[in-house]
Scaffold this active site. Structure first.
Site, PDB file in Angstrom:
ATOM      1  N   CYS A  12      -1.974   6.568 -12.904  1.00 16.81           N
ATOM      2  CA  CYS A  12      -1.385   5.905 -14.059  1.00 16.81           C
ATOM      3  C   CYS A  12       0.108   6.164 -14.143  1.00 16.81           C
ATOM      4  CB  CYS A  12      -2.050   6.400 -15.352  1.00 16.81           C
ATOM      5  SG  CYS A  12      -3.854   6.253 -15.364  1.00 16.81           S
ATOM      6  N   ASP A 389       1.900   1.742   9.585  1.00 19.26           N
ATOM      7  CA  ASP A 389       1.279   1.711   8.261  1.00 19.26           C
ATOM      8  C   ASP A 389       1.475   3.075   7.618  1.00 19.26           C
ATOM      9  OD1 ASP A 389      -0.008   0.725   6.079  1.00 19.26           O
ATOM     10  OD2 ASP A 389      -1.931   0.358   7.063  1.00 19.26           O
ATOM     11  N   ASP A 390       1.486   3.107   6.279  1.00 15.29           N
ATOM     12  CA  ASP A 390       1.705   4.392   5.617  1.00 15.29           C
ATOM     13  C   ASP A 390       0.447   5.235   5.561  1.00 15.29           C
ATOM     14  OD1 ASP A 390       0.342   2.926   3.701  1.00 15.29           O
ATOM     15  OD2 ASP A 390       2.093   2.646   2.438  1.00 15.29           O
TER      16      ASP A 390
END
Length: 517
Positions: A12, A389-390
């Site tokens: 969040c 890619d991460d």
């Protein structure tokens, strides 16, 4: 955050704003918070909420929450409901399937013996089940499945040593931090102040900014004495769009009071047994926006260094380097620079499709992959691609991309991952699935390149990631600055050695605190 779900977890964003000087203010607090939440939209796309207050002795809290993106929830008509206000807090949320409900939207507001409080929370309590039972035993009902509501109720619960007529909110916050060692960053609003709180391990990020006069925003050299307000945010990336200047991070264990008069540190709660700081390393890898600052370094720069280290660890003969847009772009540029290959775009992204990793339903993830990318085939036909890619979590995204590139003319596709294999769930606030769902724990991992359809697959080592993150962080004795304030000198760690540390639990299984499940 949901106690009954053992798989996907929340991530969040929290935000707060308070106007400086005389009230009522001319500062448009609801709009500032809305823009701040837009800057944190990548941290949660399912719901958003704002609570504002006029800050009077008997304040009226105005609340608006809704499902969807920030700009959908906060229309001009809805923002009118949040006036007149001098301070407020906001939240943008990601949740699990089946728990994406309006009742779980934050911030939570509760009535206490000493007035209302509003709380917004990023993280997940490692001992949530025990705390839930404790509250229920004391006759405190809980209306949602979110541990964020538990935090709010724990704060509202009067400590035994507190007198009815002398509320001590700092003592209540300290009591919460004693009960719950991790993982959370909180913004708490009560009457005319906002408290910014980070757990003692510093697992989740939180920082403070200063709202500048419009005439001073672009003049970094000008040291204006004027301040229109203060903001607190999960990430500093939200500051630029609202005209705020980054000040500093909230330290691990720090309790900060933000009022119309300024910012002051009230206390710093130490970790038990001399444990190290445990800031989530995955914030650097994936979640944070690249222009955010953590530990006095830009996320983009760290990702670039990860790409450079990956080139050292896993070189390959190829014609070009590219990326799975967009979070892996800095790492791809670092890889390309280090190995002397051109960086070329091979994929274009539909920006209006959400990130597949944080959509909570498997079917939505798979549909997202199909709709998310187009190919720039003229750039790579007949060529050997190093695709950066991460991270690879389940393998649902990368496999269709490899197939798409090869069908569009790529001669070879070599996958290089700018982080180590994820082998363990996160129980501290990040959306990582169960061990059984993780590709690194499946039998197919032994022949992963063949399984994914790639010519080769190599991950960055844990040591390489940690080195890339920490190499520019200074290890030195730090004194907590008084920041124009009075600090309670109680021998509680206000002057201490603060060495950096990072949680790698999802990679190594070594959690910074004991989990209670």
């Amino acid at each position: 955050m949901e106690l009954e779900e053992s798989g996907i977890r929340e991530e969040c964003g929290v935000f707060g704003c308070i106007a400086s000087g005389d009230w009522p203010t001319q500062l448009d607090v609801p709009h500032v918070i809305t823009l701040g939440l837009v800057g944190l939209q990548h941290r949660g796309q399912e719901s958003a909420g704002i609570v504002t207050s006029d800050g009077s002795s008997v304040p009226k809290f105005r609340v608006h929450k809704g499902m969807g993106l920030v700009n959908h929830v906060f229309t001009e008509d809805n923002l009118k409901k949040l006036y007149v206000s001098n301070l407020g807090i906001g939240h943008t949320r990601y949740a699990t399937t089946g728990k994406c409900e309006l009742e779980n939207c934050q911030p939570f507001v509760v009535e206490t013996l000493h007035g209302k409080i509003a709380v917004a929370h990023n993280g997940e309590l490692v001992n949530a089940a025990r705390l839930r039972k404790k509250l229920l035993r004391h006759g405190i009902g809980l209306s949602t499945s979110s541990d964020s509501e538990m935090i709010t109720q724990l704060l509202a619960y009067t400590p035994p040593q507190e007198q009815d007529d002398t509320p001590d909110w700092v003592a209540r916050i300290k009591n919460l931090m004693k009960e719950a060692p991790a993982a959370y960053s909180l913004v708490i609003m009560h009457r005319d102040v906002i408290y910014a709180v980070r757990d003692p391990y510093g697992n989740r990020p939180l920082c403070i900014g200063r709202l500048m006069p419009v005439s001073d925003i672009n003049d970094k050299e000008k040291k204006s004495s004027e301040t229109e307000g203060w903001v607190v945010s999960s990430e500093s990336c939200s500051f630029l769009s609202i005209g705020a200047r980054y000040c500093h991070e909230v330290k691990p264990g720090e309790i900060v009071e933000i009022s119309r008069h300024g910012v002051r540190t009230l206390d710093i709660i130490p970790r038990s047994n001399g444990d190290p700081v445990a800031f989530c390393i995955f914030e650097y890898v994936y979640f944070a926006r690249p222009d955010s600052m953590f530990e006095d370094q830009m996320v983009y720069t760290v990702r670039y260094r990860c790409g450079q280290q990956l080139a050292v660890e896993a070189p390959v003969e190829a014609d070009l380097v590219s990326t799975v847009p967009e979070s892996a772009t800095p790492a791809a540029l670092g890889y390309a620079t280090k190995c002397g290959l051109p960086y070329v775009e091979v994929l274009c992204k539909n920006r209006y499709v959400g990130r597949t990793f944080i959509q909570p339903n498997m079917r939505l993830r798979q549909l997202g992959v199909a709709k998310k990318f187009g190919v720039l085939s003229d750039n790579f036909k007949g060529k050997r691609i190093v695709l950066i890619d991460d991270s690879i979590v389940r393998g649902n995204t990368i496999s269709p991309i490899i197939k798409l590139l090869k069908e569009s003319g790529a001669k070879e596709v070599h996958i290089r991952v700018a982080s180590p294999p994820i082998k363990h769930p996160c129980f501290m606030g990040i959306n990582i699935p169960t061990k059984e769902e993780l590709i690194a724990n499946k039998p197919e991992f032994e022949y992963l390149a063949e399984y994914l359809g790639a010519n080769s697959v190599v991950y960055l080592s844990v040591e390489g990631l940690v080195s890339s993150v920490q190499q520019e962080i200074k290890f030195k004795k730090q004194k907590v600055k008084k920041r124009d304030i009075t600090i309670q000198e109680n021998g509680n760690g206000l002057e201490y050695f603060e060495k950096t540390g990072h949680c790698t639990a999802c990679l190594t299984g070594q959690y910074p605190v004991d989990l209670e499940w």
